[in-house]
Design a protein around this motif. Sequence first.
Motif, PDB file in Angstrom:
ATOM      1  N   ALA A   1       0.829  -1.209   0.000  1.00 44.64           N
ATOM      2  CA  ALA A   1       0.000   0.000   0.000  1.00 44.64           C
ATOM      3  C   ALA A   1       0.864   1.260   0.000  1.00 44.64           C
ATOM      4  O   ALA A   1       0.360   2.372   0.084  1.00 44.64           O
ATOM      5  N   GLY A   2       2.170   1.073  -0.108  1.00 49.16           N
ATOM      6  CA  GLY A   2       3.082   2.220  -0.128  1.00 49.16           C
ATOM      7  C   GLY A   2       3.316   2.726  -1.535  1.00 49.16           C
ATOM      8  O   GLY A   2       2.649   2.316  -2.488  1.00 49.16           O
TER       9      GLY A   2
ATOM     10  N   ASP B   1       0.161  -5.043   4.679  1.00 48.58           N
ATOM     11  CA  ASP B   1       0.653  -3.703   5.021  1.00 48.58           C
ATOM     12  C   ASP B   1       0.074  -3.268   6.364  1.00 48.58           C
ATOM     13  O   ASP B   1      -1.081  -3.559   6.657  1.00 48.58           O
ATOM     14  N   ASN B   2       0.882  -2.576   7.180  1.00 49.00           N
ATOM     15  CA  ASN B   2       0.365  -2.074   8.457  1.00 49.00           C
ATOM     16  C   ASN B   2      -0.030  -0.601   8.373  1.00 49.00           C
ATOM     17  O   ASN B   2      -0.369   0.019   9.376  1.00 49.00           O
TER      18      ASN B   2
ATOM     19  N   LYS C   1      -4.538   3.216   2.049  1.00 49.36           N
ATOM     20  CA  LYS C   1      -5.509   2.467   1.262  1.00 49.36           C
ATOM     21  C   LYS C   1      -5.811   3.137  -0.080  1.00 49.36           C
ATOM     22  O   LYS C   1      -6.102   2.461  -1.059  1.00 49.36           O
ATOM     23  N   ASP C   2      -5.739   4.472  -0.095  1.00 50.42           N
ATOM     24  CA  ASP C   2      -6.015   5.194  -1.346  1.00 50.42           C
ATOM     25  C   ASP C   2      -5.155   4.675  -2.500  1.00 50.42           C
ATOM     26  O   ASP C   2      -5.560   4.709  -3.656  1.00 50.42           O
TER      27      ASP C   2
ATOM     28  N   ASP D   1       1.256  -6.528  10.441  1.00 48.94           N
ATOM     29  CA  ASP D   1       2.609  -6.043  10.675  1.00 48.94           C
ATOM     30  C   ASP D   1       3.575  -7.203  10.462  1.00 48.94           C
ATOM     31  O   ASP D   1       3.442  -8.236  11.118  1.00 48.94           O
ATOM     32  N   VAL D   2       4.561  -7.036   9.570  1.00 52.39           N
ATOM     33  CA  VAL D   2       5.447  -8.165   9.238  1.00 52.39           C
ATOM     34  C   VAL D   2       6.352  -8.582  10.399  1.00 52.39           C
ATOM     35  O   VAL D   2       6.991  -9.628  10.330  1.00 52.39           O
ATOM     36  N   VAL D   3       6.380  -7.778  11.458  1.00 55.20           N
ATOM     37  CA  VAL D   3       7.137  -8.171  12.650  1.00 55.20           C
ATOM     38  C   VAL D   3       6.461  -9.385  13.315  1.00 55.20           C
ATOM     39  O   VAL D   3       7.093 -10.127  14.064  1.00 55.20           O
ATOM     40  N   GLU D   4       5.190  -9.596  13.024  1.00 59.89           N
ATOM     41  CA  GLU D   4       4.462 -10.782  13.513  1.00 59.89           C
ATOM     42  C   GLU D   4       4.461 -11.858  12.423  1.00 59.89           C
ATOM     43  O   GLU D   4       4.419 -11.529  11.234  1.00 59.89           O
ATOM     44  N   PRO D   5       4.482 -13.139  12.821  1.00 66.08           N
ATOM     45  CA  PRO D   5       4.454 -14.223  11.826  1.00 66.08           C
ATOM     46  C   PRO D   5       3.192 -14.170  10.963  1.00 66.08           C
ATOM     47  O   PRO D   5       2.169 -13.606  11.371  1.00 66.08           O
ATOM     48  N   LEU D   6       3.301 -14.778   9.786  1.00 65.16           N
ATOM     49  CA  LEU D   6       2.197 -14.712   8.820  1.00 65.16           C
ATOM     50  C   LEU D   6       2.096 -16.050   8.105  1.00 65.16           C
ATOM     51  O   LEU D   6       3.115 -16.609   7.687  1.00 65.16           O
TER      52      LEU D   6
END
Length: 343
Positions: free
Chosen positions: A36-37, A58-59, A65-66, A83-88
């Motif tokens: 989203a960046g 994306d956090n 979102k736009d 947040d990619v600092v948390e597992p996925l």
Amino acid sequence: PRRPVLHAGIESFNMGGKIPLGLKRKGLRIVVTGGAGFVGSHLVDRLIARGDSVIVVDNFFTGNKDNVMHHFGNPRFELIRHDVVEPLLLEVDQIYHLACPASPVHYKYNPIKTIKTNVVGTLNMLGLAKRIGARFLLTSTSEVYGDPLQHPQVETYWGNVNPIGVRSCYDEGKRTAETLTMDYHRGAGVEVRIARIFNTYGPRMCIDDGRVVSNFVAQALRKEPLTVYGDGNQTRSFQYVSDLVEGLIRLMEGEHVGPFNLGNPGEFTMLELAKVVQETIDSEAKIEFRANTEDDPHKRKPDITKAKELLGWKPKVSLRKGLPMMVSDFRQRIFGDQKLKES
Ligand code: NAD
Ligand code: UDP
Ligand code: UDP
């Protein structure tokens, strides 16, 4: 062990990122972290346009979102606030790992979070790639060269980086991310790609993110003076975002791990950049000198011989061609918002 992962409705096998003939362009499932960046959203546009299924993770720290809203409602698009600092846990074929603030103002805002994002975030995404046999691309940075003693910078240069400075959360963070990426490649057989991105600009950059191109453009449009830090003789090389996206896709699809410099070798001092902005937007725009920031690299310019030879890639859009495309986007967002507020 690599195993095929089937998703209902999506015709693709997990082949460790390799695209088997016949399945080409059909139903590749791709995660874009930081999608989203600024850069990520342009990459997502290209992947969706060629027929892939894209999951943006994306956090929304610096993303918005736009930037991806035009894909809402498309069944091949998903947006996950995470947040990619948390597992996925996900099943995909390729991972473009972009999640990390890129503007110095943003990454210095919470340096501990920045280094966690670079180290723990990258570790998690590599762990994910390992588990599902996906190909993984890291968006590293020219900042791994620090304040370079070699000019232009070649990929074999190891850099000149302050490990305890205010920029270290970002540049040492990215250096560690590169190390992790190579260790997962050598140690766990993960297919990886590393891009070292040089300063990139274009539509959808955050208007007030403090980077030099976005600052100058917004300042000229708002009839404010252009803020040149230091004496303005430091240099950077500015790449238009569509060139970068083309390079990232070629790198992901190609056979070479890298690292590859992706940047435009056109080198400008900040005073020269201010002049191009004056010529493009407002010849009357004034220049105001400000104190420079700590540890600011004096010069930066990519040697792109390797990307030219092995990826068949080179940038096409010069600063003078790219800047007007960014200006119309900024004009619309700055003055469009103002009109809304007034009404
Ligand atoms: P950006 O700030 O616009 O985008 C980064 C995105 O990552 C944002 O959407 C943000 O919300 C998201 N993000 C940040 N931390 C996150 C986290 N912990 N978990 C999930 N999402 C998170 O920056 P950009 O210019 O689009 O840069 C994208 C990538 O390219 C970054 O990795 C950056 O380091 C790299 N890069 C960019 C440039 C450049 O000039 N733009 C230069 C070198 C490298
Ligand atoms: N990980 C993840 N998604 C996965 C697999 C792993 O987020 O699908 C994370 C996991 O939580 C760990 C990191 O990636 O923190 C590294 O995983 P790996 O399996 O390499 O190491 P280990 O879990 O054995 O420490
Ligand atoms: N800079 C400037 N005016 C600004 C913002 C930045 O002169 O309003 C300078 C900054 O000191 C640096 C260069 O522009 O020398 C590029 O800064 P930026 O933050 O865009 O990216 P960096 O390459 O430092 O990550």
